[in-house]
Design a protein around this motif. Structure first.
Motif, mmCIF file in Angstrom:
data_model
loop_
_atom_site.group_PDB
_atom_site.id
_atom_site.type_symbol
_atom_site.label_atom_id
_atom_site.label_comp_id
_atom_site.label_asym_id
_atom_site.label_seq_id
_atom_site.Cartn_x
_atom_site.Cartn_y
_atom_site.Cartn_z
ATOM 1 N N ILE A 180 0.869 -1.182 0.000
ATOM 2 C CA ILE A 180 0.000 0.000 0.000
ATOM 3 C C ILE A 180 0.901 1.226 0.000
ATOM 4 O O ILE A 180 1.803 1.335 0.830
ATOM 5 N N VAL A 181 0.654 2.149 -0.914
ATOM 6 C CA VAL A 181 1.428 3.390 -0.955
ATOM 7 C C VAL A 181 0.507 4.569 -0.644
ATOM 8 O O VAL A 181 -0.574 4.690 -1.232
ATOM 9 N N VAL A 182 0.926 5.402 0.312
ATOM 10 C CA VAL A 182 0.186 6.617 0.656
ATOM 11 C C VAL A 182 0.725 7.745 -0.215
ATOM 12 O O VAL A 182 1.924 8.031 -0.196
ATOM 13 N N TYR A 183 -0.183 8.383 -0.938
ATOM 14 C CA TYR A 183 0.237 9.425 -1.883
ATOM 15 C C TYR A 183 -0.154 10.816 -1.399
ATOM 16 O O TYR A 183 -1.266 11.037 -0.920
ATOM 17 N N ALA A 184 0.781 11.747 -1.522
ATOM 18 C CA ALA A 184 0.523 13.168 -1.259
ATOM 19 C C ALA A 184 1.326 13.969 -2.272
ATOM 20 O O ALA A 184 2.316 13.479 -2.828
ATOM 21 N N GLU A 185 0.897 15.192 -2.532
ATOM 22 C CA GLU A 185 1.647 16.053 -3.442
ATOM 23 C C GLU A 185 2.942 16.504 -2.768
ATOM 24 O O GLU A 185 3.016 16.621 -1.545
ATOM 25 N N ARG A 186 3.958 16.762 -3.568
ATOM 26 C CA ARG A 186 5.264 17.165 -3.036
ATOM 27 C C ARG A 186 5.153 18.410 -2.154
ATOM 28 O O ARG A 186 5.751 18.474 -1.069
ATOM 29 N N GLU A 187 4.367 19.403 -2.581
ATOM 30 C CA GLU A 187 4.224 20.632 -1.806
ATOM 31 C C GLU A 187 3.576 20.360 -0.455
ATOM 32 O O GLU A 187 3.908 20.991 0.554
ATOM 33 N N GLN A 188 2.638 19.398 -0.435
ATOM 34 C CA GLN A 188 2.019 19.007 0.837
ATOM 35 C C GLN A 188 3.051 18.376 1.758
ATOM 36 O O GLN A 188 3.068 18.641 2.964
ATOM 37 N N GLN A 189 3.910 17.534 1.213
ATOM 38 C CA GLN A 189 4.972 16.924 2.009
ATOM 39 C C GLN A 189 5.870 17.993 2.629
ATOM 40 O O GLN A 189 6.210 17.913 3.812
ATOM 41 N N ILE A 190 6.256 18.967 1.811
ATOM 42 C CA ILE A 190 7.138 20.034 2.284
ATOM 43 C C ILE A 190 6.497 20.792 3.431
ATOM 44 O O ILE A 190 7.105 21.001 4.488
ATOM 45 N N THR A 191 5.250 21.208 3.231
ATOM 46 C CA THR A 191 4.529 21.979 4.258
ATOM 47 C C THR A 191 4.395 21.192 5.548
ATOM 48 O O THR A 191 4.626 21.721 6.651
ATOM 49 N N ARG A 192 4.016 19.922 5.441
ATOM 50 C CA ARG A 192 3.823 19.076 6.629
ATOM 51 C C ARG A 192 5.142 18.840 7.354
ATOM 52 O O ARG A 192 5.195 18.849 8.591
ATOM 53 N N LEU A 193 6.211 18.628 6.590
ATOM 54 C CA LEU A 193 7.517 18.347 7.192
ATOM 55 C C LEU A 193 8.064 19.567 7.922
ATOM 56 O O LEU A 193 8.631 19.447 9.020
ATOM 57 N N ILE A 194 7.888 20.745 7.338
ATOM 58 C CA ILE A 194 8.333 21.989 7.991
ATOM 59 C C ILE A 194 7.610 22.157 9.324
ATOM 60 O O ILE A 194 8.222 22.479 10.353
#
Length: 208
Positions: A130-144
């Motif tokens: 199972i792969v959880v998908y998110a947009e790259r910009e969402q990843q950046i925002t969440r990680l920050i």
């Protein structure tokens, strides 16, 4: 049935794993196991300190995981060394937990969530991925927000990983985590129902 759940950093793996757990799946957190085997008193801890020195320790003698991550992030040789120490210990403990679950529930849906099962080629041990998908910009925002780091560092971390657009090519199931939590929960339910069908078909094939 035993499945691997993965995605990129800050894509929402832990959130999705909790949703699967609420539906009745057994979930195993590889990062939790990592913390456990790296704790003071474990043989893996001793190997890490032996190879990376006592400078990676906090005042309570536990390993400072953030400090260790910075050391290996830009050093491929040290990263491989750390992985060669930690990953076998994680897999050994994971195998024990899976065995215990199967021992008390032979119809269990077991899901291990981990970041690197595709990159390390260990996904083949699962009945499905199972792969959880998110947009790259969402990843950046969440990680920050999650790690209180700069955008530059967040982008650097994400760029060091396999792109999610590439990871989904290995997926048997994809969870879309680009919308609201409610949307994600609906998608998790959809996949959970599909897994139950998949599990039934898988069992029938094994009987033949």
């Amino acid at each position: 049935m035993y499945l691997g759940l993965t995605g990129g950093i800050a894509s929402g793996k832990n959130t999705v794993a909790k949703m699967f757990s609420s539906l009745g799946a057994y979930t195993i957190d590889a990062d939790e196991i990592s913390r456990e085997v790296m704790s003071c008193g474990h043989k893996t801890y001793d190997k890490i300190v032996e190879n990376f020195g006592r400078g990676i320790l906090k005042e309570n003698n536990e390993i400072d995981r953030k400090a260790l991550r910075k050391i290996v992030f830009d050093n491929a040789e040290k990263r491989k060394l750390l992985e060669s120490i930690v990953h076998p210990a994680i897999l050994e403990e994971e195998k024990k937990r899976v065995g215990k679950i199967k021992g008390r529930d032979d119809k269990a849906i077991i899901i291990t969530h981990a970041a690197l099962i595709i990159e390390k080629g260990t996904f083949e041990r699962f009945d499905g991925v199972i792969v959880v998908y998110a947009e790259r910009e969402q990843q950046i925002t969440r990680l920050i927000k999650r790690d209180s780091i700069s955008r530059e560092y967040a982008e650097k971390i994400i760029s060091s990983q396999m792109p999610l657009d590439e990871k989904v090519k290995y997926a048997d199931f994809i969870i879309d985590n680009t919308g609201t939590p409610k949307d994600t929960k609906k998608d998790v339910l959809r996949v959970f129902n599909a897994i139950n069908i998949y599990k039934y078909c898988f069992r029938q094939l094994k009987k033949k």
